[in-house]
Design a protein around this motif. Structure first.
Motif, PDB file in Angstrom:
ATOM      1  N   SER A  34       0.826  -1.211   0.000  1.00  0.00           N
ATOM      2  CA  SER A  34       0.000   0.000   0.000  1.00  0.00           C
ATOM      3  C   SER A  34       0.856   1.256   0.000  1.00  0.00           C
ATOM      4  CB  SER A  34      -0.922   0.007   1.215  1.00  0.00           C
ATOM      5  OG  SER A  34      -1.830  -1.066   1.139  1.00  0.00           O
ATOM      6  N   ILE A  38       0.895   4.110  -2.994  1.00  0.00           N
ATOM      7  CA  ILE A  38       0.617   5.523  -2.714  1.00  0.00           C
ATOM      8  C   ILE A  38       1.796   6.390  -3.136  1.00  0.00           C
ATOM      9  CG2 ILE A  38       0.265   7.173  -0.834  1.00  0.00           C
ATOM     10  CD1 ILE A  38      -1.431   4.969   0.541  1.00  0.00           C
ATOM     11  N   ILE A  70      -5.229   6.144  -4.300  1.00  0.00           N
ATOM     12  CA  ILE A  70      -4.711   6.299  -2.940  1.00  0.00           C
ATOM     13  C   ILE A  70      -5.738   5.794  -1.928  1.00  0.00           C
ATOM     14  CG2 ILE A  70      -4.127   8.024  -1.184  1.00  0.00           C
ATOM     15  CD1 ILE A  70      -2.678   9.588  -3.374  1.00  0.00           C
TER      16      ILE A  70
END
Length: 85
Positions: A34, A38, A70
């Motif tokens: 993640s 991002i 995002i």
């Protein structure tokens, strides 16, 4: 880079969590994946903002799509860290 997962592994092992190794791999992958996703979106925005080179091709820099990505990465990480049900 190994200290965080190693500490988590020992904490889960001594708290009698089943399959702690696989849980650590799962959590570490979700968090790092993640964060990387991002950061890629943020790097794209920053490169479009301060880049001074004429590109060979143009990719539309739609902010809404970036915020959606995002958000999806953040929701995916949160659901992996705090499972529902």
């Amino acid at each position: 880079t190994i200290i965080g997962p190693l500490v988590l592994f020992h904490l889960m092992r001594f708290s009698s969590v089943e399959h702690s190794f696989f849980k650590i791999i799962d959590v570490t992958g979700a968090v790092s994946g993640s964060i990387i996703g991002i950061v890629v979106v943020l790097m794209f925005w920053r490169a479009k903002q301060i880049g001074n080179r004429e590109p060979e091709f143009e990719v539309s820099g739609n902010r809404a799509l970036g915020w959606l990505l995002i958000g999806l990465f953040a929701i995916g990480m949160a659901l992996n860290l705090f499972p529902i049900g």
